[in-house]
Design a protein around this motif. Structure first.
Motif: not given
Length: 314
Positions: A206-214, A139-145, A130-134
């Motif tokens: 998607q992994l390499a781009r800037p990810r401000p939430n994660t 997606n911060a919501i998936l990270i929290v989940g 689930i965290a991998a999807c986040g």
């Protein structure tokens, strides 16, 4: 009111000794002796209520008598007890029930939670996926989940408890659960990431781009360690005071599972910098929780002993 109910099965020739121990313990009440009713093991049944703050001392004395070997000790929490005698017992017992640590219960609970099992591996692997999807979707919501689903605090608490109680078997069990659990979860999540990429649901960009939430997940700093220390204290207090709601808050405050997930996905894409940064974040958080948990238990043990000395010395 915080009261424990004890059900003791005692061989008939040891009942008087056990009853004397109970009667001499400050904070006990509602003592009942049922001669000859126990069948397996055979003996008498002794029932007693004890204030939580006196519970650890009584359990220690009963174990010193060998009752856990030749008889049985069962403990349960009483949610409601309408009794003047119970109120009096709690007033007489040293300290406050919320501050008391039932070391026997804590050791047993962490022993169960730190066992490497199929269920433990399943929860940890699912949480990591689930965290991998986040992390890929930022997606911060998936990270929290994912943080809430992860079961890793059990072995971490077990490790802290084992260090304070000097229980090498619990320490080994907890370390095995952590090492094997995260290794299996990360391997499965790496495979999950490759599969998602094959279906076009994950992309390396998607992994390499800037990810401000994660982005913080693979960029550890001192704040990561500070948060882990605070979470370790809160988590330990939630276990010793049976505040399960607080434990949920701890679970969603530390980036252990998300860091493992980011490392696994980064490994699949060959992003070594992210993988290494995530691994550092994971180890930093694990270490912070264990250090804080151990220090919290040591402080509780010391302060409770001092409080008992002051109360009983009056």
């Amino acid at each position: 009111m915080t009261v424990l109910h004890l059900r003791l099965i005692v061989p008939a020739d040891r009942t008087d000794e056990v009853v004397r121990t109970v009667e001499h313990t400050v904070g006990t009440t509602h003592l009942v002796v049922l001669p000859g009713v126990a069948r397996n093991p055979a003996g008498d049944v002794v029932l007693v209520d004890v204030a939580r703050e006196a519970g650890d001392a009584l359990l220690g004395e009963l174990r010193a008598l060998g009752l856990d070997t030749y008889g049985s000790i069962a403990v349960e929490n009483i949610d409601l007890s309408l009794s003047k005698r119970a109120d009096k017992a709690e007033e007489e017992a040293p300290g406050e029930g919320a501050d008391a640590v039932l070391w026997e219960h804590l050791t047993e609970a962490t022993h169960e939670e730190s066992t490497l099992s199929v269920t433990f591996l399943a929860f940890l692997a699912i949480a990591t996926m689930i965290a991998a999807c986040g992390v890929v979707l930022d997606n911060a919501i998936l990270i929290v989940g994912a943080m809430a689903v992860g079961p890793e605090f059990g072995p971490l608490a077990g490790l802290s408890t084992s260090l304070v109680q000097r229980a090498p078997r619990l320490a080994a069990r907890s370390l095995i659960a952590l090492v094997v659990g995260f290794a299996v979860a990360m391997v499965l999540t790496t495979g999950f990431g490759v599969l998602m990429d094959a279906f076009g649901l994950f992309h390396k960009d998607q992994l390499a781009r800037p990810r401000p939430n994660t982005d913080f997940i693979w960029k550890p700093d001192m704040f990561s360690f500070v948060v882990a220390l605070l979470a370790g204290v809160a988590g330990t207090l939630s276990l010793t005071s049976a505040k399960s709601g607080a434990l949920v808050g701890v679970a969603i405050s530390v980036t252990t599972v998300p860091a493992a997930a980011n490392a696994a996905v980064a490994l699949g894409y060959g992003e070594i910098d992210q993988m290494w940064g995530s691994t550092q974040q994971l180890l930093l958080n694990l270490a912070g929780i264990v250090v804080a948990g151990t220090l919290t238990l040591l402080a509780q043990k010391y302060l409770w002993a001092k409080q008992r000395e002051r109360t009983l010395g009056r």
